[in-house]
Design a protein around this motif. Structure first.
Motif, short mmCIF file in Angstrom:
data_model
loop_
_atom_site.label_atom_id
_atom_site.label_comp_id
_atom_site.label_asym_id
_atom_site.label_seq_id
_atom_site.Cartn_x
_atom_site.Cartn_y
_atom_site.Cartn_z
N ALA A 70 0.84 -1.23 0.03
CA ALA A 70 0.04 0.12 -0.13
C ALA A 70 0.88 1.40 0.01
CB ALA A 70 -1.00 0.08 1.24
N ALA A 71 2.03 1.16 0.71
CA ALA A 71 2.97 2.51 0.78
C ALA A 71 3.45 2.57 -0.53
CB ALA A 71 4.12 2.18 2.02
N GLN A 72 3.96 1.58 -1.47
CA GLN A 72 4.55 1.65 -2.56
C GLN A 72 3.55 2.10 -3.68
OE1 GLN A 72 5.91 -2.45 -2.63
NE2 GLN A 72 8.13 -1.83 -2.32
N ALA A 73 2.12 1.80 -3.27
CA ALA A 73 0.90 2.30 -4.21
C ALA A 73 0.92 3.96 -4.16
CB ALA A 73 -0.28 1.56 -3.98
N VAL A 74 0.95 4.19 -2.96
CA VAL A 74 1.08 5.74 -2.69
C VAL A 74 2.18 6.64 -3.21
CG1 VAL A 74 1.63 6.18 -0.27
CG2 VAL A 74 -0.24 7.27 -1.21
N LEU A 75 3.22 5.72 -3.01
CA LEU A 75 4.27 6.59 -3.67
C LEU A 75 4.53 6.55 -4.90
CD1 LEU A 75 7.25 5.14 -1.44
CD2 LEU A 75 6.52 7.43 -1.44
N ARG A 76 3.77 5.58 -5.74
CA ARG A 76 3.67 5.67 -7.34
C ARG A 76 2.98 6.81 -7.80
NH1 ARG A 76 4.02 0.08 -6.76
NH2 ARG A 76 1.74 -0.01 -6.78
N GLU A 77 1.75 7.01 -6.82
CA GLU A 77 0.69 7.96 -7.22
C GLU A 77 1.17 9.29 -6.94
OE1 GLU A 77 -2.65 6.79 -4.94
OE2 GLU A 77 -3.10 5.00 -6.21
N ARG A 78 1.87 9.58 -5.67
CA ARG A 78 1.88 10.94 -5.24
C ARG A 78 3.33 11.44 -4.70
NH1 ARG A 78 -3.27 11.76 -1.12
NH2 ARG A 78 -4.79 10.69 -2.67
N ALA A 79 4.34 10.79 -5.16
CA ALA A 79 5.68 11.25 -4.75
C ALA A 79 6.44 11.23 -5.97
CB ALA A 79 6.49 10.13 -3.79
N PRO A 80 7.44 12.20 -5.93
CA PRO A 80 8.49 12.11 -7.08
C PRO A 80 8.92 10.99 -7.36
CG PRO A 80 8.87 14.13 -5.40
CD PRO A 80 7.67 13.03 -4.54
N ALA A 81 9.02 10.69 -8.89
CA ALA A 81 9.78 9.26 -8.83
C ALA A 81 11.16 9.21 -9.28
CB ALA A 81 8.93 8.86 -10.46
N ASP A 82 11.62 10.50 -9.12
CA ASP A 82 13.10 10.61 -9.49
C ASP A 82 13.98 10.44 -8.20
OD1 ASP A 82 12.14 12.87 -8.55
OD2 ASP A 82 13.73 14.26 -9.38
N LYS A 83 13.30 10.37 -7.00
CA LYS A 83 13.86 10.39 -5.49
C LYS A 83 13.62 8.78 -5.06
CE LYS A 83 14.52 13.72 -2.96
NZ LYS A 83 14.12 14.89 -2.30
N PRO A 84 14.87 7.91 -4.73
CA PRO A 84 14.63 6.77 -3.92
C PRO A 84 14.12 7.16 -2.59
CG PRO A 84 16.79 7.33 -4.46
CD PRO A 84 15.95 8.22 -5.15
N VAL A 85 12.81 6.25 -2.17
CA VAL A 85 12.49 6.35 -0.91
C VAL A 85 12.92 5.24 0.15
CG1 VAL A 85 10.23 6.34 0.59
CG2 VAL A 85 10.33 7.52 -1.55
N ALA A 86 13.53 5.73 1.29
CA ALA A 86 14.07 4.71 2.09
C ALA A 86 12.85 4.10 3.05
CB ALA A 86 15.17 5.41 3.12
N ALA A 87 11.93 5.24 3.44
CA ALA A 87 10.75 4.51 4.50
C ALA A 87 9.73 5.73 4.56
CB ALA A 87 11.33 4.58 5.88
N ILE A 88 8.57 5.17 4.77
CA ILE A 88 7.45 6.00 5.12
C ILE A 88 6.92 5.79 6.69
CG2 ILE A 88 5.10 6.34 4.57
CD1 ILE A 88 5.60 5.73 1.87
N ALA A 89 6.80 7.01 7.35
CA ALA A 89 6.34 6.99 8.87
C ALA A 89 5.10 7.43 9.00
CB ALA A 89 7.33 7.66 9.70
#
Length: 100
Positions: free
Chosen positions: A9-28
Motif C-alpha cells: 500500500a505504501a509503494q502504491a501511494v508513492l507511485r501515485e503521489r511522490a516524485p519518481a526521481d528520488k529513491p525512498v527509504a521509508a514512510i512513517a
C-alpha cells in the motif's frame, strides 16, 4: 496485519503521489487520538528519502490509509496503536548477464 500489505500500500501511494526521481527509504505515519479517545493514524505521512531529506505526503483516501485503518484495528485489540515506519526496499537492479 502482515507488513507486506502495508508495504504494498505504501509503494502504491508513492507511485501515485511522490516524485519518481528520488529513491525512498521509508514512510512513517504517527498514530493520533481524537477527543473521544478513538486512536487511528494520521492522514499525513513522513517520507524519508535515501538522501536523508524528508517530505510530508497526504495519504488520505489512498490504499495506505485503508491498510493503516485495518492495522489500527488489529493493534487496538492488543491494547495500543504505535506509530508505524514502513521500510521501502530499493528496486533490484536487473542483471543483463545470465548464468548457466
Amino acid at each position: 496485519m502482515d507488513i507486506s500489505e502495508l508495504t504494498a500500500a505504501a509503494q502504491a501511494v508513492l507511485r501515485e503521489r511522490a516524485p519518481a526521481d528520488k529513491p525512498v527509504a521509508a514512510i512513517a505515519v504517527n498514530s493520533t487520538r481524537d477527543d473521544s479517545g478513538w486512536i487511528s493514524y494520521d492522514n499525513v505521512a513522513s517520507v524519508a528519502y535515501c538522501d536523508d531529506q524528508t517530505q510530508r505526503l497526504d495519504i488520505s483516501g489512498t490504499e495506505l490509509a485503508v491498510a493503516l485503518e485495518k492495522h489500527a484495528d488489529d493493534e487496538a485489540e492488543l491494547g495500543s496503536v504505535p506509530d508505524v515506519t514502513i521500510p521501502i526496499l530499493p528496486p533490484h537492479a536487473q542483471s543483463r548477464s545470465s548464468a548457466r
